[in-house]
Design a protein around this motif. Sequence first.
Motif, PDB file in Angstrom:
ATOM      1  N   LEU A  80       0.594  -1.317  -0.121  1.00  0.00           N
ATOM      2  CA  LEU A  80       0.052  -0.050  -0.088  1.00  0.00           C
ATOM      3  C   LEU A  80       0.805   1.271  -0.027  1.00  0.00           C
ATOM      4  O   LEU A  80       0.477   2.170  -0.462  1.00  0.00           O
ATOM      5  CB  LEU A  80      -0.779   0.141   1.387  1.00  0.00           C
ATOM      6  N   PHE A  81       2.093   1.208   0.620  1.00  0.00           N
ATOM      7  CA  PHE A  81       3.050   2.451   0.777  1.00  0.00           C
ATOM      8  C   PHE A  81       3.234   2.994  -0.657  1.00  0.00           C
ATOM      9  O   PHE A  81       2.978   4.302  -0.947  1.00  0.00           O
ATOM     10  CB  PHE A  81       4.132   1.930   1.642  1.00  0.00           C
ATOM     11  N   PRO A  82       3.606   2.243  -1.581  1.00  0.00           N
ATOM     12  CA  PRO A  82       3.903   2.950  -2.919  1.00  0.00           C
ATOM     13  C   PRO A  82       2.819   3.575  -3.652  1.00  0.00           C
ATOM     14  O   PRO A  82       2.920   4.241  -4.662  1.00  0.00           O
ATOM     15  CB  PRO A  82       4.619   1.680  -3.644  1.00  0.00           C
ATOM     16  N   ILE A  83       1.770   2.971  -3.318  1.00  0.00           N
ATOM     17  CA  ILE A  83       0.489   3.694  -4.182  1.00  0.00           C
ATOM     18  C   ILE A  83      -0.045   4.733  -3.207  1.00  0.00           C
ATOM     19  O   ILE A  83      -1.077   5.351  -3.254  1.00  0.00           O
ATOM     20  CB  ILE A  83      -0.608   2.695  -4.381  1.00  0.00           C
ATOM     21  N   GLY A  84       0.550   5.128  -2.157  1.00  0.00           N
ATOM     22  CA  GLY A  84       0.386   6.566  -1.647  1.00  0.00           C
ATOM     23  C   GLY A  84      -0.167   6.566  -0.161  1.00  0.00           C
ATOM     24  O   GLY A  84      -0.681   7.438   0.372  1.00  0.00           O
ATOM     25  N   VAL A  85      -0.514   5.252   0.433  1.00  0.00           N
ATOM     26  CA  VAL A  85      -0.795   5.078   1.567  1.00  0.00           C
ATOM     27  C   VAL A  85       0.134   5.318   2.748  1.00  0.00           C
ATOM     28  O   VAL A  85       1.340   4.483   2.711  1.00  0.00           O
ATOM     29  CB  VAL A  85      -1.440   3.757   1.882  1.00  0.00           C
TER      30      VAL A  85
END
Length: 365
Positions: free
Chosen positions: A125-130
């Motif tokens: 989720l981190f690389p998609i902006g979370v």
Amino acid sequence: MKRIAILTGGGDAPGLNAVIRAVVKTAANLYNCEVMGVRDGFDGFLGDYGIFPLDQAAVRGILPRGGTILGSANRGNPFARKVVRNGREVVEDVSGRIKDNIEALKLDALIVVGGDGTLRIARELFPIGVPVIGVPKTIDNDIGGTDCTFGYDTALNIATDALDRLHTTAEAHHRVMVLELMGRDAGFIALTAGLAGGADVILIPEIPFTMEYINEKILKRSERGTHFSIVAVAEGARRVGGEIVVSRMGDEVYTPRLGGIAVRVADEITRMTKIESRVIVLGHLQRGGTPTAFDRDLATRFGSAAVRLAAAGGFGRMVALQNTKVVDISLDEALASPKRVDINCDAIRTARDLGISFGDNPLKS
Ligand code: F6P
């Protein structure tokens, strides 16, 4: 930092409520920051009633409670979710909905408390902006980069207590007691509880076993006049050249459910030694009830550190325990390789020196 959220995912572990409490208190005291609770892991972002405010009153009294007031789910991977479409079960990626919800709720950070599977989802989720922050939990103790996870100590104590109790009844009836313990592919619970609880044989996934060596150990004890034995077997243990025993197969979404190895081992012991054996599967008792002081302390320190890390913008990272200090490491580092028992560690060495069998050739080890 004005508003953050917390969720608990995967199998529960004693200490989850201590993390939730520490997050809420630290956020309020240090940053005057609001905390939202997410129900049932990532599923809470997908339903209508899954997110609610968590204030200090909501976390009062939960420190010694097992389970999680948020609920958990270990089948809730948003990147691969089973849904029914036109009467057919299909697997869908719904991760975009989580990101949209986080933006709509104006969340500055999402604290994800979970084991291997849940933390992998956080890392995706981190690389998609979370803006994720990880907190490692699991009774299995199989997360890398941290000396231990919370929940493990409580499980160990429950397993050790079970071994103590099995000793007395095993001795009374001259039986072999085979205790199956959790841990998935790691043998930490079986090894450490086995040592602490005086097991005669310890079987762990990291050391494949052969029945002959197990029986040799049990028969030797019998020849010496000790007509009972205790076997601690990790659910992920397997024979040399054999497969892990599962009670339900996995598929593209669900991991296999481990279980059944103790029955196989006990049957073979009875058949080959003619000594009566019994099986005890400790199962979810290892995850239930009040956390030990160690787990409450670690969980509280992790929760508080996670909030400070969020305030510092340390997204994509996880809090960890290293040499008694709470530090933070990247989720990539934590998940690079799963933690397993080092077969050359001093606990294994000690067990061997004490004459405990791992079901392998004692002369070669
Ligand atoms: O990962 C924690 C754990 O308790 C494992 O030790 C065990 O194999 C698994 O979860 C059991 O999961 P469930 O709650 O789905 O039965």
